[in-house]
Design an enzyme around this catalytic site. Structure first.
Site, short mmCIF file in Angstrom:
data_model
loop_
_atom_site.label_atom_id
_atom_site.label_comp_id
_atom_site.label_asym_id
_atom_site.label_seq_id
_atom_site.Cartn_x
_atom_site.Cartn_y
_atom_site.Cartn_z
N ASP A 67 18.10 55.13 -25.25
CA ASP A 67 19.20 54.90 -24.07
C ASP A 67 19.85 54.06 -24.04
O ASP A 67 20.50 53.44 -24.87
CB ASP A 67 18.77 55.65 -22.51
CG ASP A 67 18.14 54.21 -22.00
OD1 ASP A 67 17.55 52.74 -22.89
OD2 ASP A 67 17.17 53.89 -21.09
N ASN A 136 11.98 52.24 -10.17
CA ASN A 136 11.58 54.12 -9.46
C ASN A 136 11.03 54.51 -9.85
O ASN A 136 10.49 55.94 -9.67
CB ASN A 136 12.91 55.00 -9.24
CG ASN A 136 13.80 54.94 -9.96
OD1 ASN A 136 13.44 54.15 -10.98
ND2 ASN A 136 15.00 55.42 -9.99
N HIS A 138 11.43 55.82 -13.18
CA HIS A 138 11.82 56.01 -14.73
C HIS A 138 11.75 55.87 -15.49
O HIS A 138 10.92 54.15 -15.36
CB HIS A 138 13.06 56.53 -13.95
CG HIS A 138 14.12 54.78 -14.52
ND1 HIS A 138 15.84 54.27 -13.76
CD2 HIS A 138 13.53 53.46 -14.71
CE1 HIS A 138 15.37 52.64 -14.04
NE2 HIS A 138 14.39 52.40 -15.04
N GLU A 143 15.52 59.78 -14.11
CA GLU A 143 15.30 59.11 -12.86
C GLU A 143 14.71 60.60 -11.80
O GLU A 143 14.41 61.12 -12.61
CB GLU A 143 16.74 59.23 -12.25
CG GLU A 143 17.74 57.97 -12.49
CD GLU A 143 17.40 57.23 -12.42
OE1 GLU A 143 15.79 55.85 -12.00
OE2 GLU A 143 18.36 55.34 -13.24
P1 PGA Z 1 12.82 46.00 -16.67
O1 PGA Z 1 14.03 47.62 -16.66
O2 PGA Z 1 12.37 46.31 -17.46
O3 PGA Z 1 14.65 45.67 -16.97
O4 PGA Z 1 12.50 45.98 -15.14
C1 PGA Z 1 12.87 48.31 -16.98
C2 PGA Z 1 13.26 49.78 -16.72
O5 PGA Z 1 14.08 49.85 -15.71
O6 PGA Z 1 13.04 50.26 -17.33
#
Ligand code: PGA
Length: 240
Positions: A67, A136, A138, A143
């Site tokens: 992404d 959450n 995702h 999301e």
């Molecule tokens: P993070 O993000 O590794 O910074 O916790 C993970 C994500 O949001 O996919």
């Protein structure tokens, strides 16, 4: 879904790097699906060390990232293109022309998404995809929603994701509120997937992940339907 537990973040990162190294050594022109965020940084450091010591060769490897924020310039130090260069590509012998991140400065976002999906197909699909998980649930920027997209698309970011990622932006920087992301189908087409879960703040979402239910309200739970997923977690994330 296989779950491997490690005492520390370090150990989890080494094991994840070993899975990538094995993939690269089995197929030296593999297509690797990469992720940003804080979780895979340790793995990227190990891969750079392995590359320096001659254990793995990236010269024929191709990469596609999950992404990118939208809109954002690739030169912006908050862009995921910048992150990948800084955390991995600048430290390994990869040809940057073989590294792909959705273009956050494309004028036509839908067209960029269509081209990105096409590109992954042309490359022959993803051999090994690494994922992180949001608080959450995702994956990529898919999301929690009533329904999820299959393929690469533009999406708005939820408040929870905006809040989690705001720490990377300084006060005078405007954080993009949208992103271009692979869809669930794009991710599911990867032959193998590893999901990294680290830290106490992920304990709740980890619990959700290992219950016997699947739901688009926690997109990562859908990974249970994929035939080759390994979750690597540290003890802070999975508890005793
Ligand atoms: P993070 O993000 O590794 O910074 O916790 C993970 C994500 O949001 O996919």
């Amino acid at each position: 879904m296989k779950i491997l537990k490690f005492s520390t973040y370090e150990e989890m990162s080494s094991a994840a790097a070993d899975i990538f190294a094995k993939q690269i050594n089995i197929k030296n022109d593999s297509v690797l699906g990469l992720a940003t965020g804080s979780t895979p940084i340790g793995m990227y450091q190990k891969l750079a060390e392995m590359n320096k010591s001659g254990m793995i060769d990236f010269s024929k490897i191709k990469t596609v990232n999950l992404d990118e924020y939208y809109p954002i310039s690739p030169e912006n130090n908050q862009s995921y293109r910048y992150f990948m260069n800084d955390n991995l590509f600048n430290h390994i012998n990869i040809d940057k022309d073989n590294t792909y991140v959705p273009n956050g400065s494309a004028e036509d976002a839908d067209e960029e998404c269509r081209k990105y999906e096409e590109l992954i197909k042309k490359l022959g699909g993803i051999d090994l995809q690494v994922l992180g998980i949001g608080h959450n649930g995702h994956i990529g920027f898919n999301e929690p929603e009533e329904s999820l997209y299959l393929y690469t698309h533009k999406t708005g970011l939820t408040e929870s994701t905006m809040a989690a990622n705001a720490r990377f932006f300084s006060e005078d920087e405007v954080m993009p509120n949208a992103a271009l992301t692979m869809g669930m189908g794009t991710i599911f087409n990867a032959k193998k997937i590893i999901l990294l879960v680290s830290g106490k703040s992920k304990r709740e979402v980890f619990k959700q992940l290992v219950t016997d239910r699947i739901s688009t309200s926690c997109p990562a739970t859908l990974l249970k339907l994929h035939p080759n997923v390994t979750v690597l977690c540290d003890s802070e994330a999975c508890g005793e």
